[in-house]
Write a protein that holds these residues in place. Structure first.
Motif, PDB file in Angstrom:
ATOM      1  N   ILE A  38       0.909  -1.031  -0.115  1.00 26.02           N
ATOM      2  CA  ILE A  38       0.009  -0.063  -0.116  1.00 26.02           C
ATOM      3  C   ILE A  38       0.891   1.140   0.094  1.00 26.02           C
ATOM      4  O   ILE A  38       0.546   2.223  -0.912  1.00 26.02           O
ATOM      5  CB  ILE A  38      -0.805  -0.098   1.102  1.00 26.02           C
ATOM      6  CG1 ILE A  38      -1.951  -1.301   1.014  1.00 26.02           C
ATOM      7  CG2 ILE A  38      -1.498   1.292   1.373  1.00 26.02           C
ATOM      8  CD1 ILE A  38      -2.915  -1.276   2.270  1.00 26.02           C
ATOM      9  N   ILE A  39       1.768   1.269   0.771  1.00 22.20           N
ATOM     10  CA  ILE A  39       2.647   2.652   1.046  1.00 22.20           C
ATOM     11  C   ILE A  39       3.390   3.044  -0.124  1.00 22.20           C
ATOM     12  O   ILE A  39       3.662   3.705  -0.731  1.00 22.20           O
ATOM     13  CB  ILE A  39       3.371   2.185   2.257  1.00 22.20           C
ATOM     14  CG1 ILE A  39       2.850   2.453   3.455  1.00 22.20           C
ATOM     15  CG2 ILE A  39       4.656   3.308   2.089  1.00 22.20           C
ATOM     16  CD1 ILE A  39       3.613   2.219   4.803  1.00 22.20           C
ATOM     17  N   VAL A  44       4.730   5.769  -5.035  1.00 23.04           N
ATOM     18  CA  VAL A  44       5.257   5.805  -6.445  1.00 23.04           C
ATOM     19  C   VAL A  44       4.046   6.605  -7.414  1.00 23.04           C
ATOM     20  O   VAL A  44       4.650   7.223  -8.381  1.00 23.04           O
ATOM     21  CB  VAL A  44       5.377   4.424  -6.903  1.00 23.04           C
ATOM     22  CG1 VAL A  44       5.581   4.347  -8.503  1.00 23.04           C
ATOM     23  CG2 VAL A  44       6.629   3.726  -6.161  1.00 23.04           C
ATOM     24  N   ALA A  45       2.908   6.552  -6.932  1.00 23.32           N
ATOM     25  CA  ALA A  45       1.885   7.224  -7.755  1.00 23.32           C
ATOM     26  C   ALA A  45       2.012   8.808  -7.418  1.00 23.32           C
ATOM     27  O   ALA A  45       1.965   9.465  -8.509  1.00 23.32           O
ATOM     28  CB  ALA A  45       0.459   6.620  -7.246  1.00 23.32           C
ATOM     29  N   LEU A  52      -3.348  13.237  -5.461  1.00 21.23           N
ATOM     30  CA  LEU A  52      -3.554  12.455  -4.062  1.00 21.23           C
ATOM     31  C   LEU A  52      -5.204  12.084  -4.159  1.00 21.23           C
ATOM     32  O   LEU A  52      -5.467  10.792  -3.744  1.00 21.23           O
ATOM     33  CB  LEU A  52      -3.262  13.036  -2.781  1.00 21.23           C
ATOM     34  CG  LEU A  52      -3.366  12.548  -1.486  1.00 21.23           C
ATOM     35  CD1 LEU A  52      -2.436  11.203  -1.455  1.00 21.23           C
ATOM     36  CD2 LEU A  52      -3.076  13.507  -0.465  1.00 21.23           C
ATOM     37  N   LEU A  53      -5.895  13.108  -4.375  1.00 18.74           N
ATOM     38  CA  LEU A  53      -7.543  12.744  -4.306  1.00 18.74           C
ATOM     39  C   LEU A  53      -7.963  13.167  -5.550  1.00 18.74           C
ATOM     40  O   LEU A  53      -7.496  13.967  -6.369  1.00 18.74           O
ATOM     41  CB  LEU A  53      -8.133  13.559  -3.350  1.00 18.74           C
ATOM     42  CG  LEU A  53      -7.811  13.591  -1.756  1.00 18.74           C
ATOM     43  CD1 LEU A  53      -8.244  14.436  -1.043  1.00 18.74           C
ATOM     44  CD2 LEU A  53      -8.343  12.213  -1.247  1.00 18.74           C
ATOM     45  N   ALA A  66      -4.061   8.621  -6.128  1.00 22.39           N
ATOM     46  CA  ALA A  66      -3.115   7.752  -5.575  1.00 22.39           C
ATOM     47  C   ALA A  66      -3.644   7.086  -4.524  1.00 22.39           C
ATOM     48  O   ALA A  66      -3.122   5.920  -4.053  1.00 22.39           O
ATOM     49  CB  ALA A  66      -1.999   8.908  -4.837  1.00 22.39           C
ATOM     50  N   ILE A  67      -5.012   7.470  -3.837  1.00 23.04           N
ATOM     51  CA  ILE A  67      -5.368   7.006  -2.953  1.00 23.04           C
ATOM     52  C   ILE A  67      -6.536   5.828  -3.306  1.00 23.04           C
ATOM     53  O   ILE A  67      -6.751   4.785  -2.972  1.00 23.04           O
ATOM     54  CB  ILE A  67      -6.369   7.620  -1.935  1.00 23.04           C
ATOM     55  CG1 ILE A  67      -5.444   8.895  -1.324  1.00 23.04           C
ATOM     56  CG2 ILE A  67      -7.179   7.313  -0.829  1.00 23.04           C
ATOM     57  CD1 ILE A  67      -4.509   8.352  -0.261  1.00 23.04           C
ATOM     58  N   TYR A  68      -7.089   6.065  -4.500  1.00 22.83           N
ATOM     59  CA  TYR A  68      -7.896   5.156  -4.904  1.00 22.83           C
ATOM     60  C   TYR A  68      -7.965   5.100  -6.539  1.00 22.83           C
ATOM     61  O   TYR A  68      -7.958   6.365  -7.056  1.00 22.83           O
ATOM     62  CB  TYR A  68      -9.485   5.253  -4.536  1.00 22.83           C
ATOM     63  CG  TYR A  68     -10.517   4.491  -5.225  1.00 22.83           C
ATOM     64  CD1 TYR A  68     -10.535   3.067  -4.543  1.00 22.83           C
ATOM     65  CD2 TYR A  68     -11.141   4.392  -6.312  1.00 22.83           C
ATOM     66  CE1 TYR A  68     -11.518   2.148  -5.238  1.00 22.83           C
ATOM     67  CE2 TYR A  68     -11.985   3.728  -6.795  1.00 22.83           C
ATOM     68  CZ  TYR A  68     -12.130   2.443  -6.220  1.00 22.83           C
ATOM     69  OH  TYR A  68     -13.076   1.283  -6.617  1.00 22.83           O
ATOM     70  N   PRO A  69      -7.647   4.330  -7.227  1.00 21.35           N
ATOM     71  CA  PRO A  69      -7.549   2.904  -7.091  1.00 21.35           C
ATOM     72  C   PRO A  69      -6.060   2.197  -6.910  1.00 21.35           C
ATOM     73  O   PRO A  69      -5.882   0.927  -7.135  1.00 21.35           O
ATOM     74  CB  PRO A  69      -8.350   2.208  -8.270  1.00 21.35           C
ATOM     75  CG  PRO A  69      -7.953   3.313  -9.410  1.00 21.35           C
ATOM     76  CD  PRO A  69      -7.498   4.542  -8.628  1.00 21.35           C
TER      77      PRO A  69
END
Length: 127
Positions: A38-39, A44-45, A52-53, A66-69
């Motif tokens: 996960i981290i 890397v994203a 981020l969102l 970066a959080i989803y998906p």
């Protein structure tokens, strides 16, 4: 859901499918591998400049972030490797890092080709 998580950790850590008991992972090793996956995928994203969102409104946004998906794809692919009892080396940590990097690259460059965004109400599909 917690029963599914327990069963996954239990069966993945119990023994290898080929009887190689010395290669078996403990539940804490598997949990650490998931956290590393996960981290690494999120970091890397963010390095690849994925936001981020997603854009607002969050509820109806089909933008990648970066959080989803990104971590969800990384967890899914890593779970497939665990079910197949393939952990590579260092109790799966190297595999977790590789999958985290590859999932971020997938989301950045291939996600829109594999999963296209739905059309808006104003747009029509070209035939």
């Amino acid at each position: 859901m917690f029963d599914l998580v327990f069963n996954t950790l239990f069966f993945a850590s119990y023994s290898n499918a080929y009887g190689l008991a010395n290669v078996a992972l403990g539940p804490y090793d598997i949990l650490l591998d998931y956290i590393v996956t996960i981290i690494v995928s999120i970091v890397v994203a963010l390095i690849l400049r994925i936001p981020l969102l997603p854009s607002k409104p969050y509820r109806y946004s089909f933008d990648v972030s970066a959080i989803y998906p990104t971590p969800i794809i990384a967890i899914g692919i890593f779970s497939i490797f665990l079910v197949l009892n393939y952990t590579f080396m260092y109790n799966g940590l190297i595999l977790a890092v590789i999958i985290g990097v590859l999932s971020a690259l997938f989301v950045k460059y291939l996600f829109d080709f594999v999963f296209p965004k739905p059309l808006n109400g104003d747009e029509r599909e070209d035939i």
